[in-house]
Design a protein around this motif. Structure first.
Motif, mmCIF file in Angstrom:
data_model
loop_
_atom_site.group_PDB
_atom_site.id
_atom_site.type_symbol
_atom_site.label_atom_id
_atom_site.label_comp_id
_atom_site.label_asym_id
_atom_site.label_seq_id
_atom_site.Cartn_x
_atom_site.Cartn_y
_atom_site.Cartn_z
ATOM 1 N N SER A 61 0.850 -1.196 0.000
ATOM 2 C CA SER A 61 0.000 0.000 0.000
ATOM 3 C C SER A 61 0.876 1.233 0.000
ATOM 4 C CB SER A 61 -0.942 0.014 1.207
ATOM 5 O OG SER A 61 -0.226 0.107 2.418
ATOM 6 N N GLN A 65 -3.202 3.395 -0.065
ATOM 7 C CA GLN A 65 -4.007 2.976 -1.203
ATOM 8 C C GLN A 65 -3.261 1.945 -2.048
ATOM 9 O OE1 GLN A 65 -6.189 6.314 -3.222
ATOM 10 N NE2 GLN A 65 -4.887 7.603 -1.944
ATOM 11 N N LYS A 66 -3.962 1.336 -2.998
ATOM 12 C CA LYS A 66 -3.327 0.422 -3.926
ATOM 13 C C LYS A 66 -2.447 1.204 -4.902
ATOM 14 C CE LYS A 66 -6.985 -3.083 -3.761
ATOM 15 N NZ LYS A 66 -7.996 -3.855 -4.535
ATOM 16 N N ASP A 69 -3.820 3.146 -7.865
ATOM 17 C CA ASP A 69 -4.635 4.320 -7.546
ATOM 18 C C ASP A 69 -3.789 5.567 -7.280
ATOM 19 O OD1 ASP A 69 -6.964 2.806 -7.776
ATOM 20 O OD2 ASP A 69 -6.933 2.236 -5.659
#
Length: 250
Positions: A61, A65-66, A69
């Motif tokens: 992450s 977030q991923k 993204d």
């Protein structure tokens, strides 16, 4: 505070052989981090796995977030030997590529984008070469251009794979000073590095890897003979006026 990068149980296998295995660490903003280990230790593979460029297991992450993204916030400078230097492209166009994540596919580069290109080239001392073909430059000049491309992206997280290999002293000084400036601005910078004699001078933290994570922490904590011996699977000798470290295989 949200971690800039959190890596959990990250592994990459090539035909059932581990390239990196069960890597776990997390990093907060405003650090200049050296990734250090012997040849074949998985340093480049680790970066590519974090960026989703290698098939892997585990989780990554970035800013909570991923990876897909937050691509705009991540800049990657690969090893120079992975780049086709014969491709006919001008220096300024290489740097403009750093703006592509900010430019919709149906629009041309704006005046602001062009100004950012100029500013980035000025920072690396390469503005006078803006109309040169990239293949006409020396190794150090080429690396500075790719650093300029990374700067033009206005990213928050940077990954550089062996940026100091095969370049001149002036280029190395320019690059490390720019990386320090990014760190001081709150950016986070990872650098795959092989010259042990400079890690204390260059980095805040070290990530020591030999397929598995050997240690990760401040340079003061991690840059120790016993930890380096474990990383390189050899004995450690100190030599010279500055007690530079030399690894001697068993």
């Amino acid at each position: 505070m949200v971690d800039v990068l959190k890596v959990e149980s990250l592994s990459v296998y090539y035909e059932k052989n581990p390239a990196v295995q069960d890597i776990n660490f997390n990093v907060q903003e405003g650090n200049l981090i050296g990734i250090v280990g012997p040849n074949g230790a998985g340093k480049s593979t680790l970066i590519k796995a974090i960026l989703g460029l290698e098939k892997s297991s585990g989780s990554v992450s970035i800013f909570g977030q991923k990876v897909n993204d937050v691509r705009k916030q991540i800049s990657y400078v690969p090893q120079r030997n992975q780049i086709d230097w014969d491709f006919p492209v001008l220096v300024e166009d290489v740097v403009l590529m750093g703006r592509f994540t900010h430019i919709p596919w149906y629009k041309k580069a704006s005046k602001l984008d062009r100004e950012i290109v100029v500013e980035s080239l000025e920072k690396v001392g390469m503005l006078e070469y803006r109309k040169r073909q990239i293949g006409e430059l020396s190794g150090g000049q080429q690396q500075r251009v790719f650093i300029a491309r990374a700067l033009a992206q206005h990213a928050d997280l940077f990954f550089l794979d062996e940026p100091f290999v095969g370049i001149d002293v002036t280029s190395e000084e320019i690059i490390i000073n720019l990386l320090r400036e990014l760190r001081d601005e709150g950016k986070t910078v990872f650098v795959v590095h092989h010259d042990l004699s400079k890690v204390e001078q260059y980095f805040d933290q070290l990530l020591l890897i030999n397929k598995e994570l050997v240690d990760f922490g401040s340079v003061h904590q991690v840059y120790q003979p016993e930890i380096l011996a474990k990383t390189y699977k050899g004995s450690i000798q100190l030599f010279g006026a500055n007690e530079n470290i030399m690894v001697v295989s068993d």
